[in-house]
Design a protein around this motif. Structure first.
Motif, PDB file in Angstrom:
ATOM      1  N   ALA A  20       0.834  -1.205   0.000  1.00 53.77           N
ATOM      2  CA  ALA A  20       0.000   0.000   0.000  1.00 53.77           C
ATOM      3  C   ALA A  20       0.868   1.253   0.000  1.00 53.77           C
ATOM      4  O   ALA A  20       0.563   2.234  -0.683  1.00 53.77           O
ATOM      5  CB  ALA A  20      -0.938  -0.005   1.206  1.00 53.77           C
ATOM      6  N   ARG A  21       1.967   1.233   0.763  1.00 47.93           N
ATOM      7  CA  ARG A  21       2.875   2.392   0.798  1.00 47.93           C
ATOM      8  C   ARG A  21       3.492   2.631  -0.581  1.00 47.93           C
ATOM      9  O   ARG A  21       3.636   3.768  -1.012  1.00 47.93           O
ATOM     10  CB  ARG A  21       3.958   2.169   1.850  1.00 47.93           C
ATOM     11  CG  ARG A  21       3.416   2.247   3.260  1.00 47.93           C
ATOM     12  CD  ARG A  21       4.394   1.772   4.283  1.00 47.93           C
ATOM     13  NE  ARG A  21       5.497   2.709   4.433  1.00 47.93           N
ATOM     14  CZ  ARG A  21       6.528   2.499   5.220  1.00 47.93           C
ATOM     15  NH1 ARG A  21       6.617   1.389   5.916  1.00 47.93           N
ATOM     16  NH2 ARG A  21       7.476   3.380   5.320  1.00 47.93           N
ATOM     17  N   GLY A  22       3.857   1.545  -1.261  1.00 48.90           N
ATOM     18  CA  GLY A  22       4.396   1.678  -2.613  1.00 48.90           C
ATOM     19  C   GLY A  22       3.370   2.250  -3.571  1.00 48.90           C
ATOM     20  O   GLY A  22       3.688   3.095  -4.410  1.00 48.90           O
ATOM     21  N   SER A  23       2.140   1.814  -3.443  1.00 51.51           N
ATOM     22  CA  SER A  23       1.062   2.332  -4.295  1.00 51.51           C
ATOM     23  C   SER A  23       0.817   3.809  -4.020  1.00 51.51           C
ATOM     24  O   SER A  23       0.552   4.586  -4.941  1.00 51.51           O
ATOM     25  CB  SER A  23      -0.226   1.539  -4.058  1.00 51.51           C
ATOM     26  OG  SER A  23      -0.040   0.193  -4.434  1.00 51.51           O
ATOM     27  N   LEU A  24       0.928   4.191  -2.772  1.00 49.92           N
ATOM     28  CA  LEU A  24       0.758   5.601  -2.400  1.00 49.92           C
ATOM     29  C   LEU A  24       1.849   6.461  -3.034  1.00 49.92           C
ATOM     30  O   LEU A  24       1.575   7.560  -3.533  1.00 49.92           O
ATOM     31  CB  LEU A  24       0.766   5.733  -0.886  1.00 49.92           C
ATOM     32  CG  LEU A  24       0.332   7.059  -0.289  1.00 49.92           C
ATOM     33  CD1 LEU A  24      -1.066   7.429  -0.742  1.00 49.92           C
ATOM     34  CD2 LEU A  24       0.395   6.980   1.218  1.00 49.92           C
ATOM     35  N   ALA A  25       3.071   5.956  -3.054  1.00 46.85           N
ATOM     36  CA  ALA A  25       4.170   6.677  -3.708  1.00 46.85           C
ATOM     37  C   ALA A  25       3.922   6.774  -5.212  1.00 46.85           C
ATOM     38  O   ALA A  25       4.225   7.794  -5.843  1.00 46.85           O
ATOM     39  CB  ALA A  25       5.493   5.986  -3.423  1.00 46.85           C
ATOM     40  N   GLU A  26       3.353   5.737  -5.779  1.00 48.53           N
ATOM     41  CA  GLU A  26       3.032   5.736  -7.206  1.00 48.53           C
ATOM     42  C   GLU A  26       1.968   6.791  -7.518  1.00 48.53           C
ATOM     43  O   GLU A  26       2.062   7.506  -8.520  1.00 48.53           O
ATOM     44  CB  GLU A  26       2.535   4.351  -7.597  1.00 48.53           C
ATOM     45  CG  GLU A  26       2.526   4.098  -9.080  1.00 48.53           C
ATOM     46  CD  GLU A  26       2.199   2.652  -9.411  1.00 48.53           C
ATOM     47  OE1 GLU A  26       1.677   2.446 -10.511  1.00 48.53           O
ATOM     48  OE2 GLU A  26       2.456   1.756  -8.589  1.00 48.53           O
TER      49      GLU A  26
END
Length: 81
Positions: A20-26
């Motif tokens: 989820a954190r990676g998706s937020l950065a995306e």
């Protein structure tokens, strides 16, 4: 079963939160690109980035709450705690 152990459940939760954190950065990257291409105005970008920052804080807080207490979240140079 192994997957029913609390440690495994916490590990799985951590993996999903990490994704989820990676998706937020995306999403942040896509917002910046959209503003550069004039798809959204700078004012709207500011609003959306504020929402993104708030979600990021909540996600980090949840990750911290789920982290095992006996393991440090970070280490110093050379692997010393």
């Amino acid at each position: 079963m192994l997957r029913d152990k609390p440690e495994i459940q916490l590990l799985n939760s951590g993996i999903f939160i990490s994704i989820a954190r990676g998706s937020l950065a995306e999403v942040e990257t896509q917002l910046l690109i959209a503003e550069r291409l004039n798809y959204i105005d700078p004012g709207k970008l500011g609003e959306l980035m504020s929402v993104q920052a708030e979600i990021n804080k909540m996600t980090n807080a949840l990750m911290s709450k789920l982290a095992p207490r006996h393991l440090p979240l970070t280490t110093t140079k050379g692997g010393e705690s």
